[in-house]
Motif scaffolding. Structure first.
Motif, PDB file in Angstrom:
ATOM      1  N   PRO A   1       0.798  -1.238   0.000  1.00 41.07           N
ATOM      2  CA  PRO A   1       0.000   0.000   0.000  1.00 41.07           C
ATOM      3  C   PRO A   1       0.827   1.282   0.000  1.00 41.07           C
ATOM      4  N   TYR A   2       1.897   1.337   0.814  1.00 43.32           N
ATOM      5  CA  TYR A   2       2.628   2.605   0.870  1.00 43.32           C
ATOM      6  C   TYR A   2       3.495   2.800  -0.374  1.00 43.32           C
ATOM      7  N   LEU A   3       4.085   1.731  -0.880  1.00 46.33           N
ATOM      8  CA  LEU A   3       4.837   1.823  -2.133  1.00 46.33           C
ATOM      9  C   LEU A   3       3.910   2.278  -3.265  1.00 46.33           C
ATOM     10  N   ASN A   4       2.718   1.733  -3.298  1.00 45.51           N
ATOM     11  CA  ASN A   4       1.742   2.154  -4.304  1.00 45.51           C
ATOM     12  C   ASN A   4       1.391   3.632  -4.132  1.00 45.51           C
ATOM     13  N   ALA A   5       1.230   4.072  -2.878  1.00 45.28           N
ATOM     14  CA  ALA A   5       0.883   5.471  -2.620  1.00 45.28           C
ATOM     15  C   ALA A   5       2.001   6.407  -3.071  1.00 45.28           C
ATOM     16  N   VAL A   6       3.260   6.023  -2.838  1.00 45.30           N
ATOM     17  CA  VAL A   6       4.392   6.841  -3.272  1.00 45.30           C
ATOM     18  C   VAL A   6       4.424   6.954  -4.793  1.00 45.30           C
ATOM     19  N   CYS A   7       4.226   5.843  -5.479  1.00 46.62           N
ATOM     20  CA  CYS A   7       4.215   5.871  -6.944  1.00 46.62           C
ATOM     21  C   CYS A   7       3.043   6.709  -7.465  1.00 46.62           C
ATOM     22  N   SER A   8       1.885   6.562  -6.839  1.00 45.39           N
ATOM     23  CA  SER A   8       0.705   7.311  -7.267  1.00 45.39           C
ATOM     24  C   SER A   8       0.903   8.811  -7.069  1.00 45.39           C
ATOM     25  N   GLU A   9       1.458   9.211  -5.928  1.00 42.93           N
ATOM     26  CA  GLU A   9       1.685  10.628  -5.665  1.00 42.93           C
ATOM     27  C   GLU A   9       2.760  11.195  -6.589  1.00 42.93           C
ATOM     28  N   THR A  10       3.747  10.384  -6.933  1.00 38.95           N
ATOM     29  CA  THR A  10       4.766  10.803  -7.897  1.00 38.95           C
ATOM     30  C   THR A  10       4.130  11.155  -9.236  1.00 38.95           C
ATOM     31  N   LEU A  11       3.212  10.309  -9.681  1.00 34.59           N
ATOM     32  CA  LEU A  11       2.555  10.530 -10.976  1.00 34.59           C
ATOM     33  C   LEU A  11       1.486  11.612 -10.901  1.00 34.59           C
ATOM     34  N   ARG A  12       1.068  11.944  -9.681  1.00 36.62           N
ATOM     35  CA  ARG A  12       0.083  13.028  -9.541  1.00 36.62           C
ATOM     36  C   ARG A  12       0.721  14.400  -9.608  1.00 36.62           C
ATOM     37  N   ILE A  13       1.740  14.612  -8.775  1.00 35.25           N
ATOM     38  CA  ILE A  13       2.204  15.976  -8.544  1.00 35.25           C
ATOM     39  C   ILE A  13       2.762  16.615  -9.811  1.00 35.25           C
ATOM     40  N   TYR A  14       3.542  15.871 -10.593  1.00 35.77           N
ATOM     41  CA  TYR A  14       4.022  16.358 -11.885  1.00 35.77           C
ATOM     42  C   TYR A  14       3.891  15.224 -12.902  1.00 35.77           C
ATOM     43  N   PRO A  15       2.697  15.027 -13.447  1.00 35.85           N
ATOM     44  CA  PRO A  15       2.494  13.907 -14.377  1.00 35.85           C
ATOM     45  C   PRO A  15       3.393  14.039 -15.606  1.00 35.85           C
ATOM     46  N   VAL A  16       3.923  12.907 -16.045  1.00 34.05           N
ATOM     47  CA  VAL A  16       4.812  12.913 -17.208  1.00 34.05           C
ATOM     48  C   VAL A  16       4.055  13.409 -18.440  1.00 34.05           C
ATOM     49  N   GLY A  17       2.857  12.881 -18.650  1.00 36.62           N
ATOM     50  CA  GLY A  17       1.998  13.369 -19.714  1.00 36.62           C
ATOM     51  C   GLY A  17       1.121  14.485 -19.173  1.00 36.62           C
ATOM     52  N   MET A  18       1.315  15.689 -19.676  1.00 38.65           N
ATOM     53  CA  MET A  18       0.607  16.843 -19.127  1.00 38.65           C
ATOM     54  C   MET A  18      -0.841  16.927 -19.582  1.00 38.65           C
ATOM     55  N   LEU A  19      -1.136  16.334 -20.756  1.00 32.95           N
ATOM     56  CA  LEU A  19      -2.462  16.435 -21.363  1.00 32.95           C
ATOM     57  C   LEU A  19      -2.950  15.065 -21.805  1.00 32.95           C
ATOM     58  N   THR A  20      -4.261  14.914 -21.922  1.00 29.52           N
ATOM     59  CA  THR A  20      -4.805  13.738 -22.601  1.00 29.52           C
ATOM     60  C   THR A  20      -4.640  13.944 -24.101  1.00 29.52           C
TER      61      THR A  20
END
Length: 458
Positions: free
Chosen positions: A307-326
């Motif tokens: 759960p915490y490893l997943n949360a770290v990865c999820s927050e990483t992809l949230r704060i500055y997503p690699v893809g900025m747009l759909t």
């Protein structure tokens, strides 16, 4: 029809701002115009409507092929590198056919088989690190992600073709991230082949060499079929559509380039960000280590569910997503969206970055807080680092799987620290985003609780 309001500066100036500083451009537009605004960033400065409201995104992305069309025509920025037969640049039936042919390798038992490969490659790269010496995180994460892609996708492990592909792809992607090369994607007039020393001429010659290596590999597989191979290229070559037809060599080349470019660049960026935040915030690192150290034999399936490893990865992809747009959507029939009456041919893009920065969804959005993902479930239109709808990233599960295994392997193997306190910020890298240079230093090796080869195994 009245489009939503947007900035009134000359279109050329707005395009330059978008290319040079996309994050400040989006934030300024959002501050001045809210959840929906119009900007002149489309083909020949055709207006694009940016949307970051989750309810509006749900309306758009859940109505693919009905009110909205996920046309590949508006993804032409990717065509010079990926080709016109890529799942990204195709539309309609052709897009659905390619997507169906490409899905099987990224699900089920195949995913489990990639775990050992990812762990082994990470181990090889870790051996290059020396205690007391700093290193560029992104460079090594690129090594890992590119080798994973070359071995999982091509089934290439050694040899001249492997090393040439690794070298050429690294060079082409690094050079494609420069402002000049990005500008050439937005302004076709800049795509001038003025010889091998000109930026576009160099790109074309690198692409030609890469294409030759890919076609040589495809031809060799056709001449020497081997049913025991389980790499993605072999699976794509054996795949058949509903009419019993295989992919052509051109389709195979374009899909392989799509997997190589998208799967390599994006994962390397996400890993670089994750390692930065983990070592920027000691409490995050400590919680991760406690979770990892609690496992006797952390196999890939177990790691994927932490759960915490997943949360770290999820927050990483949230704060500055690699893809900025759909990917863009085109209005097919008159539709109302957020109080605006939109006519056919209006082009919309979901702004992933602005959605992830919403104060109402993510309090203190500029702060890295993995706990968000332990305390709250976010819906697909509130959290969408891999896009959504008919264009959601095929490699989503693979990327998440790779992130978790690589991070677990690194954190379990050595003690790292930030080499300096210089601020790290998001910048444009090609058509996606990335952090400025993150430097880490190895302070010591960690004592493994289990023998190294079995630390992560299948």
């Amino acid at each position: 029809m009245q489009l939503p309001d947007g900035p009134q500066a000359p279109a050329m100036l707005q395009m330059i701002h978008w290319i040079a500083k996309p994050f400040s451009y989006m934030e300024a537009c959002n501050q001045n115009y809210g959840d929906i605004f119009t900007v002149p960033l489309g083909k020949k400065f055709t207006p694009l409507v940016f949307v970051s409201n989750p309810q509006a995104l749900q309306q758009i992305l859940s109505s693919d092929t009905k009110e909205f069309d996920a046309s590949g025509e508006y993804n032409e920025l990717f065509e010079p590198m990926l080709g016109n037969q890529s799942v990204i640049t195709l539309s309609g039936k052709s897009h659905r056919r390619q997507r169906q042919l490409m899905m099987p390798p990224f699900h089920g038992e195949r995913m489990k088989a990639y775990g050992e490969l990812i762990a082994e490659i990470t181990e090889q790269v870790l051996h290059q690190w020396e205690v007391g010496k700093s290193f560029s995180v992104r460079s090594f994460m690129q090594q890992i992600s590119l080798r994973v892609i070359l071995q999982a996708v091509f089934g290439l492990y050694e040899g001249e073709r492997y090393h040439k592909l690794e070298q050429l792809l690294s060079m082409m992607l690094d050079q494609s991230s420069t402002p000049g090369r990005v500008s050439a994607l937005y302004f076709p007039i800049l795509r001038q082949d003025l010889g091998a020393w000109s930026p576009w001429g160099r790109f074309l010659r690198q692409r030609q060499q890469i294409d030759q290596l890919i076609y040589d590999e495809i031809n060799e597989r056709r001449d020497q079929p081997d049913d025991s191979r389980t790499d993605i290229l072999s699976m794509l070559m054996s795949a058949r559509d509903e009419a019993g037809q295989p992919m052509t060599d051109t389709e195979l080349r374009d899909e392989l380039m799509t997997l190589l470019v998208a799967g390599h660049e994006t994962t390397a960026t996400a890993l670089a960000w994750a390692l930065y935040w983990i070592h920027k915030l000691p409490e995050v690192r400590q919680k991760l280590l406690e979770e990892l150290d609690s496992l006797d034999n952390p196999d890939p399936s177990t790691l994927f569910r932490l759960p915490y490893l997943n949360a770290v990865c999820s927050e990483t992809l949230r704060i500055y997503p690699v893809g900025m747009l759909t990917f863009p959507r085109v209005v097919r029939s008159p539709v109302e969206l957020m109080g605006y009456q939109l006519e056919p041919d209006t082009v919309l893009v979901g702004c992933i970055y602005l959605t992830h920065q919403r104060q109402d969804l993510y309090p203190e959005p500029k702060q890295f807080k993995p706990e968000r993902f332990l305390e709250h479930h976010f819906y697909p239109y509130e959290y969408l680092p891999f896009g959504g709808g008919a264009r959601r990233c095929i490699g989503m599960a693979f990327a998440q799987f790779e992130m978790k295994i690589v991070l677990a392997k690194i954190l379990s193997s050595c003690e790292l620290a930030l080499a300096n306190n210089r601020p790290v910020r998001p910048v444009r890298r090609g058509l996606v985003s990335a952090p400025t240079d993150v430097q880490l230093v190895v302070t010591s090796q960690r004592v493994q609780r289990t023998p190294t080869p079995e630390t992560i195994s299948v």
